[in-house]
Design an enzyme around this catalytic site. Structure first.
Site, mmCIF file in Angstrom:
data_model
loop_
_atom_site.group_PDB
_atom_site.id
_atom_site.type_symbol
_atom_site.label_atom_id
_atom_site.label_comp_id
_atom_site.label_asym_id
_atom_site.label_seq_id
_atom_site.Cartn_x
_atom_site.Cartn_y
_atom_site.Cartn_z
ATOM 1 C CE1 TYR A 221 49.151 14.690 42.434
ATOM 2 C CE2 TYR A 221 50.811 15.744 41.064
ATOM 3 C CZ TYR A 221 50.032 15.726 42.209
ATOM 4 O OH TYR A 221 50.148 16.736 43.118
ATOM 5 C CG ASP B 185 53.199 23.745 41.449
ATOM 6 O OD1 ASP B 185 52.496 22.732 41.311
ATOM 7 O OD2 ASP B 185 53.502 24.212 42.563
#
Length: 450
Positions: free
Chosen positions: A263, A172
């Site tokens: 990330y 997600d």
């Protein structure tokens, strides 16, 4: 419109209330006949399950719902969809994933670096068992998998079940990014037509088209560089997530070609990020003291009061809604566009064929129809090939019980780099994960002490 039978594996997750609320909100577009929640943790499952009973009584009374810890009750022949969000070892092991590497001088994070390695080595076993349990009852149910670290899990499952075309690994975070872009641009993110390439938690948006074919990425880049970047639901986010999103501006300044997955901060700036991490109070501690505590207290309050009206248990609906709109597109052959994880097979022309890449695909009743992105520039290709080598070696270390490949994997990871640190971290993680990992053996003699 046919209603479906759905199983949620990992019903005791703090993300489950958002999923349940989304099920109510989308009952007309994705009707469900029977919903079952399964979890091995009876206490957590009961708290969420009792909340669910109150919620459904008020918002979805026609739904046949129950929760269980019994696999025989959960896995049935008439299942249509299985939503999977397992966390092997729970937050106890997540805390070790984060703290052990930090104590040894490298990044400690849930899905990236050594923490992601440890989590992946634990997740593979349970995901394999899950697929076997589902397939023992039905060959036709779609398994939609959220279980992290998604890249490692997807690689392992693809190797072990190469002919199973009804397993789809999703994440997600690209959806969260698209929603954040929508808030910045004041546009509906569901109308975006994104072009994306990479691995899970390791990718970039190259274009972001609107409904008229205009590329909004240049405008979005300028807005990020001038005003920073915050998640769509930043008012409800913990500080660690706000810090993560704030790093996007730095990444775009240094590498302005594309817009990054958040990330990537761990891989591009490991030294800078590590300085901000507290080895005594990591993200796991923040979640346990924050979101987990809030969610379970609120679920217990709802169950006690007997009403879910005005409940604030749901703070982020992207996780819950995303898996449902994916299921809708498959169930009703909508062909909607989503960013999903698939075997490369030429989608990114100059990456290995067997890499599990994250790209945009149209989802139909017959599965994903992905869109190729051609060749990618050398810098991004080099980063991805190194990360894919780490992921591939991690899976091989698990399947072969190989200490040597585990060491190679961690040495390759950009959050570690040093082979001596990789060995120290690996040995510590082996000790912490006894009973979860397969035994890892080396075919080489132990290094001589000097």
């Amino acid at each position: 419109m046919r209603a479906h039978n759905v199983l949620i594996v990992g019903g005791g997750s703090t993300w489950t209330p958002g999923l349940l609320k989304s099920i109510c909100a989308r009952k007309n577009s994705f009707p469900i006949n029977r919903l079952v929640m399964l979890d091995i943790n009876e206490e957590r499952q009961k708290i969420i399950g009792e909340y669910a009973k109150v919620l459904f009584q008020e918002e979805y009374p026609e739904l046949d719902f129950h929760y269980t810890t019994n696999k025989e009750e959960a896995f049935r022949e008439d299942l249509d969809f299985v939503f999977v969000q397992m966390r092997t070892g729970g937050y106890t092991m997540r805390e070790k994933d984060e703290k052990i590497p930090l104590q040894l001088g490298v990044i400690g994070q849930e899905t990236c670096g050594p923490g992601g390695f440890a989590y992946g080595m634990r997740s593979i076993r349970d995901m394999v068992q899950l697929v076997e349990d589902v397939r023992a009852k039905t060959k036709d149910a779609w398994i939609l998998n959220y279980t992290n670290p998604a890249a490692i899990v997807a690689d392992a499952i693809g190797r072990i079940f190469p002919e199973d075309k009804r397993i789809l690994n999703i994440c997600d975070q690209p959806e969260n990014l698209l929603r954040s872009y929508g808030r910045i641009l004041d546009k509906d993110p569901r109308e975006f037509d994104p072009v994306y390439f990479g691995l899970n938690h390791f990718g970039w948006f190259t274009n972001l088209y609107d409904e008229n074919g205009n590329d909004l990425l240049p405008e979005l880049r300028e807005k990020i560089l001038s005003g920073g970047f915050r998640p769509v639901d930043y008012e409800q986010r913990d500080q660690s997530w706000l810090d993560t999103y704030s790093m996007v501006e730095q990444i775009v300044q240094d590498f302005p070609d594309y817009l990054p997955n958040t990330y990537l901060q761990y891989y591009l700036y490991p030294d800078k990020v590590k300085q901000k991490l507290d080895p005594d109070f990591t993200r796991a501690n923040e979640v346990m003291a924050g979101r987990e505590k809030r969610v379970f207290e609120e679920c217990e309050r709802v169950a006690e009061m007997g009403t879910s009206q005005e409940s604030k248990v749901v703070h982020n609906d992207a996780h819950g809604e995303f898996i449902l709109v994916v299921a809708e597109s498959i169930a009703y052959n909508k062909g909607s566009h989503f960013i999903v994880i698939l075997k490369n097979e030429g989608l990114v022309e100059n990456l290995p064929e067997d890499a599990m890449v994250e790209v945009t695909a149209s989802l139909t009743a017959n599965g994903p129809r992905p869109y190729s992105v051609g060749k990618i520039p050398t810098f991004y290709k080099g980063l991805i090939e190194g990360q894919f080598a780490y992921e591939k070696l991690t899976v091989e270390a698990y399947l072969e019980g190989s200490y040597d490949k585990a060491l190679q994997a961690l040495t390759l990871n950009r959050t570690v780099v040093s082979a001596s640190k990789a060995r120290d971290v690996l040995d510590a993680l082996i000790e912490a994960n006894r009973g979860y990992w397969p035994e890892l053996r080396s075919e080489r003699p132990a290094p001589a002490l000097v």
